[in-house]
Write a protein that holds these residues in place. Structure first.
Motif, mmCIF file in Angstrom:
data_model
loop_
_atom_site.group_PDB
_atom_site.id
_atom_site.type_symbol
_atom_site.label_atom_id
_atom_site.label_comp_id
_atom_site.label_asym_id
_atom_site.label_seq_id
_atom_site.Cartn_x
_atom_site.Cartn_y
_atom_site.Cartn_z
ATOM 1 N N ARG A 27 0.829 -1.201 0.000
ATOM 2 C CA ARG A 27 0.000 0.000 0.000
ATOM 3 C C ARG A 27 0.866 1.254 0.000
ATOM 4 N N ARG A 28 0.418 2.259 -0.763
ATOM 5 C CA ARG A 28 1.160 3.507 -0.850
ATOM 6 C C ARG A 28 0.464 4.660 -0.119
ATOM 7 N N ASP A 29 -0.733 4.376 0.406
ATOM 8 C CA ASP A 29 -1.422 5.423 1.153
ATOM 9 C C ASP A 29 -0.903 5.462 2.589
ATOM 10 N N ARG A 30 -1.339 6.443 3.340
ATOM 11 C CA ARG A 30 -0.909 6.585 4.728
ATOM 12 C C ARG A 30 -1.817 5.750 5.623
ATOM 13 N N TRP A 31 -1.693 4.447 5.483
ATOM 14 C CA TRP A 31 -2.567 3.525 6.190
ATOM 15 C C TRP A 31 -2.372 3.581 7.699
ATOM 16 N N TRP A 32 -1.209 4.052 8.154
ATOM 17 C CA TRP A 32 -0.874 4.068 9.571
ATOM 18 C C TRP A 32 -1.524 5.226 10.328
ATOM 19 N N LEU A 33 -2.138 6.187 9.600
ATOM 20 C CA LEU A 33 -2.709 7.345 10.268
ATOM 21 C C LEU A 33 -3.879 6.954 11.180
#
Length: 279
Positions: A27-33
């Protein structure tokens, strides 16, 4: 090979992709936010609520009672139901710890939230990394589910629901008492303070969260193949389903506001804030 026949391609066995390491993902999105925000929010609330519960003071201001201490079963304010703080507490091995009425009741709302279907998914990701997010590597190789200790205790959520509904009634009564102030001659007179509205909003948000519970939705509409034949249960199911669609929003708004309600009563009691009288 005989004439006119075709040869079949040779198939090689496929291999499963290697297991992703903890946090590994494409994944390249900011999934950790989101898990980070949940971790921060729940940790902050946990620290504050624990501190507030152990204080044992500044939880009342006139006719206002902090929801962290409601109902006050044994305490030294006029809100106490059963009498003053137990005298034996100071002489026991627990004497080093200040008696707090919150000790007797906070297990109920915290247990309801801890076993909530939404909060499970939230803190499983944020605290246990199970998984941190969709398609993100986990820190463990196997999943035991909720069929063994300690996670099997999550299944008591439906029983915490019954207790939570009772608490909504108690907090509603506290909110109603928040409109009655000391009047001339020592009697009570109806009025509206900012704290009165704070406690009302608290009940509304907690009720929206509680009555949108997945367990309540199953209770009013589950076990039936056709709801149309039971109009009362059908309407109840529709009402719970309406709240359930925003269950996450209700959960967070009520969590933040119940903490703010305690802050409001506490700071007014300490003389830091002044309760603005509207009427």
């Amino acid at each position: 090979m005989a004439s006119g026949t075709t040869s079949l391609p040779v198939r090689t066995p496929a291999s499963l992709p290697a297991r992703s390491p903890f946090g590994g993902t494409m994944r390249r999105d900011r999934w950790w936010l989101q898990p980070l925000a949940v971790f921060t929010g729940l940790t902050a609330f946990g620290i504050y609520s624990t501190w507030a519960a152990f204080q044992g003071e500044f939880y009342t201001f006139g006719n206002y009672l902090s929801p962290f201490y409601s109902p006050e079963l044994l305490g030294d304010s006029h809100h106490a139901w059963l009498g003053p703080s137990p005298a034996w507490w100071a002489d026991s091995w627990l004497g080093w710890l200040r008696w707090s009425p919150a000790f007797m009741i906070l297990w109920a709302p915290l247990g309801f939230r801890f076993t909530c279907y939404y909060y499970r998914g939230a803190y499983y990701k944020a605290f246990w990394g199970d998984p941190p997010s969709c398609t993100v590597g986990e820190p463990r190789k196997s999943y035991l589910g909720e069929h063994s200790f300690p996670l099997i205790m999550q299944n008591i959520h439906r029983y915490f629901l019954y207790v939570a509904v009772i608490f909504i009634g108690i907090l509603s009564y506290d909110a109603w008492k928040g409109f009655w102030f000391e009047g001339p001659g020592g009697g009570e007179a109806f009025g509206i303070g900012l704290g009165s509205l704070v406690l009302v909003v608290n009940v509304v948000l907690l009720a929206g969260y509680t009555f949108g519970c997945h367990s309540l939705r199953h209770l009013v509409g589950g076990g039936m193949n056709r709801l149309s034949g039971r109009p009362l249960r059908r309407e109840a199911h529709r009402g719970v389903s309406c709240l359930n669609r925003r269950h996450m929003l209700w959960a967070w708004m009520s969590l933040v506001w119940v903490g703010f309600s305690d802050v409001y009563v506490r700071l007014c009691s300490m003389g830091i804030w002044t309760d603005w009288r509207i009427l």
